[in-house]
Design a protein around this motif. Sequence first.
Motif, PDB file in Angstrom:
ATOM      1  N   LYS A 250     -39.741   7.210 -48.057  1.00 37.55           N
ATOM      2  CA  LYS A 250     -40.842   7.828 -48.068  1.00 37.55           C
ATOM      3  C   LYS A 250     -40.761   9.250 -49.118  1.00 37.55           C
ATOM      4  CE  LYS A 250     -42.138   7.316 -43.071  1.00 37.55           C
ATOM      5  NZ  LYS A 250     -42.783   7.668 -41.992  1.00 37.55           N
ATOM      6  N   CYS A 251     -40.084   8.679 -50.189  1.00 36.76           N
ATOM      7  CA  CYS A 251     -39.541   9.648 -51.282  1.00 36.76           C
ATOM      8  C   CYS A 251     -40.600  10.017 -51.827  1.00 36.76           C
ATOM      9  CB  CYS A 251     -38.549   9.068 -52.158  1.00 36.76           C
ATOM     10  SG  CYS A 251     -38.977   7.767 -53.082  1.00 36.76           S
ATOM     11  N   ASP A 252     -42.029   9.218 -51.832  1.00 36.32           N
ATOM     12  CA  ASP A 252     -43.128   9.529 -52.424  1.00 36.32           C
ATOM     13  C   ASP A 252     -43.779  10.850 -51.873  1.00 36.32           C
ATOM     14  OD1 ASP A 252     -43.265   7.778 -49.877  1.00 36.32           O
ATOM     15  OD2 ASP A 252     -45.681   7.834 -50.290  1.00 36.32           O
ATOM     16  N   ILE A 253     -43.441  11.284 -50.441  1.00 31.22           N
ATOM     17  CA  ILE A 253     -44.013  12.475 -50.001  1.00 31.22           C
ATOM     18  C   ILE A 253     -42.865  13.524 -49.828  1.00 31.22           C
ATOM     19  CG2 ILE A 253     -46.056  11.610 -49.115  1.00 31.22           C
ATOM     20  CD1 ILE A 253     -44.723  10.974 -46.415  1.00 31.22           C
TER      21      ILE A 253
ATOM     22  N   ARG B  28     -48.430  14.898 -42.597  1.00 39.16           N
ATOM     23  CA  ARG B  28     -47.904  13.517 -42.458  1.00 39.16           C
ATOM     24  C   ARG B  28     -48.181  12.483 -43.453  1.00 39.16           C
ATOM     25  NH1 ARG B  28     -48.821  13.913 -36.034  1.00 39.16           N
ATOM     26  NH2 ARG B  28     -47.124  15.342 -35.819  1.00 39.16           N
ATOM     27  N   ALA B  29     -49.588  12.612 -44.131  1.00 37.00           N
ATOM     28  CA  ALA B  29     -50.011  11.760 -45.128  1.00 37.00           C
ATOM     29  C   ALA B  29     -49.555  12.144 -46.526  1.00 37.00           C
ATOM     30  CB  ALA B  29     -51.520  11.506 -45.035  1.00 37.00           C
ATOM     31  N   GLY B  30     -48.924  13.422 -46.743  1.00 37.40           N
ATOM     32  CA  GLY B  30     -48.461  13.798 -47.912  1.00 37.40           C
ATOM     33  C   GLY B  30     -49.397  14.734 -48.698  1.00 37.40           C
ATOM     34  N   LEU B  31     -50.467  15.010 -47.853  1.00 37.63           N
ATOM     35  CA  LEU B  31     -51.777  15.626 -48.567  1.00 37.63           C
ATOM     36  C   LEU B  31     -51.451  17.249 -48.985  1.00 37.63           C
ATOM     37  CD1 LEU B  31     -54.391  14.065 -46.829  1.00 37.63           C
ATOM     38  CD2 LEU B  31     -53.707  13.485 -49.124  1.00 37.63           C
ATOM     39  N   LEU B  32     -50.515  17.700 -48.410  1.00 40.14           N
ATOM     40  CA  LEU B  32     -49.947  19.131 -48.443  1.00 40.14           C
ATOM     41  C   LEU B  32     -48.775  19.292 -49.521  1.00 40.14           C
ATOM     42  CD1 LEU B  32     -50.251  20.406 -44.873  1.00 40.14           C
ATOM     43  CD2 LEU B  32     -51.974  19.848 -46.545  1.00 40.14           C
ATOM     44  N   GLY B  33     -48.809  18.348 -50.228  1.00 41.75           N
ATOM     45  CA  GLY B  33     -47.515  18.413 -51.309  1.00 41.75           C
ATOM     46  C   GLY B  33     -46.303  17.357 -51.007  1.00 41.75           C
ATOM     47  N   LYS B  34     -45.211  17.534 -51.824  1.00 43.12           N
ATOM     48  CA  LYS B  34     -44.306  16.607 -51.595  1.00 43.12           C
ATOM     49  C   LYS B  34     -43.258  17.646 -50.911  1.00 43.12           C
ATOM     50  CE  LYS B  34     -43.048  13.797 -55.278  1.00 43.12           C
ATOM     51  NZ  LYS B  34     -42.983  12.637 -54.985  1.00 43.12           N
ATOM     52  N   ILE B  35     -42.919  17.314 -49.680  1.00 47.95           N
ATOM     53  CA  ILE B  35     -42.380  18.255 -48.956  1.00 47.95           C
ATOM     54  C   ILE B  35     -41.056  17.682 -48.127  1.00 47.95           C
ATOM     55  CG2 ILE B  35     -42.532  19.993 -46.731  1.00 47.95           C
ATOM     56  CD1 ILE B  35     -45.297  20.138 -47.807  1.00 47.95           C
ATOM     57  N   THR B  36     -39.985  18.582 -48.307  1.00 46.51           N
ATOM     58  CA  THR B  36     -38.738  18.099 -47.519  1.00 46.51           C
ATOM     59  C   THR B  36     -38.368  19.397 -46.556  1.00 46.51           C
ATOM     60  OG1 THR B  36     -37.770  16.739 -49.479  1.00 46.51           O
ATOM     61  CG2 THR B  36     -36.175  17.685 -47.709  1.00 46.51           C
TER      62      THR B  36
END
Length: 289
Positions: free
Chosen positions: A64-67, A274-282
């Motif tokens: 999931k490195c895309d998100i 969870r869908a990555g819509l709030l940006g790429k977050i760790t």
Amino acid sequence: MGQQQSQIQWFPGHMAKTRRLIKESLPLVDIVAQLLDARIPQSSQNPELKSLIGSKPNIILLNKCDIADTVMTNKWIEYFASKGITAIPVDCKSSKGLNKIIPVAREILKDKIAAWERKGMGSRPIRIMVVGIPNVGKSTFINRIAKGNKAKVADKPGVTRGNQWFSMGKGGELLDTPGVLWPKFDDPMVGEKLAFTGAVKDTIIDTETLACRLLEYLAANYPQGIILRYKLDNISQMNGYALLQLIAKKRGMLISGGELDTERASVMVLDEFRAGLLGKITLDVPPGE
Ligand code: G4P
């Protein structure tokens, strides 16, 4: 499968069975690929994996490195390298990074492969088992990598136990049964991050509390994502609940009587995160950072 698997409750008997199954499968493989969620490389680890696999070579796939935040993913790769473990960023949805697995695994196993060559078994494929906690992407990984190719079953260890092997191409084979491991439950911070990412059921923590905690984390660490997504202005003085109310208002989420529907807004915020819509977050920072 993710949804279904995240409902798993781990009981001592269940854990003992998993331990036994993984131990039984270990002699069949040359290397274990531990799938972690790149957004939570610490929290998505299994507390016992090291003792379960012993001296078996292993590799980490940061899925999931895309998100996930790319800068943090690189820091995690450096951290794992400092511990002598190779980690590869992958995105099973687009197959990004998956072609690196076999070459990297062959490099890790080069002494073993040289020994096979001396015995005239140089063409023997390397055999891999994938393990990880629920929802980390094991079935997506297997579907992507195997592309439906069942390997020929002749002369394969483990066939009698009903195990199947998928050909990964480029000299690799994947055991079709993923090892579904349990996460660390004892640390509440870990539990919260697993709930943010959807690895454990929302019901473990109340949905509204969870969304408020997530919004506080995002406002402090990744404010741009929520500011852009929900068209917010100055959020610096706002706590999680105030943010949730503002988001419900911006989205016109009301219940009868004109009250804000913060419950619905909570579900939306968590789904969009969870869908990555709030940006790429760790959410996990490597130790020492
Ligand atoms: P599991 O077998 O380890 O339990 O996990 P599974 O493959 O079922 O994946 C869990 C969820 O993670 C799925 O989403 C899947 O699509 C998603 N996922 C897997 N790999 C990646 C990745 O590299 N990037 C991103 N962004 N997502 C990934 P779902 O919402 O549960 O199902 P679906 O609606 O996508 O099918």
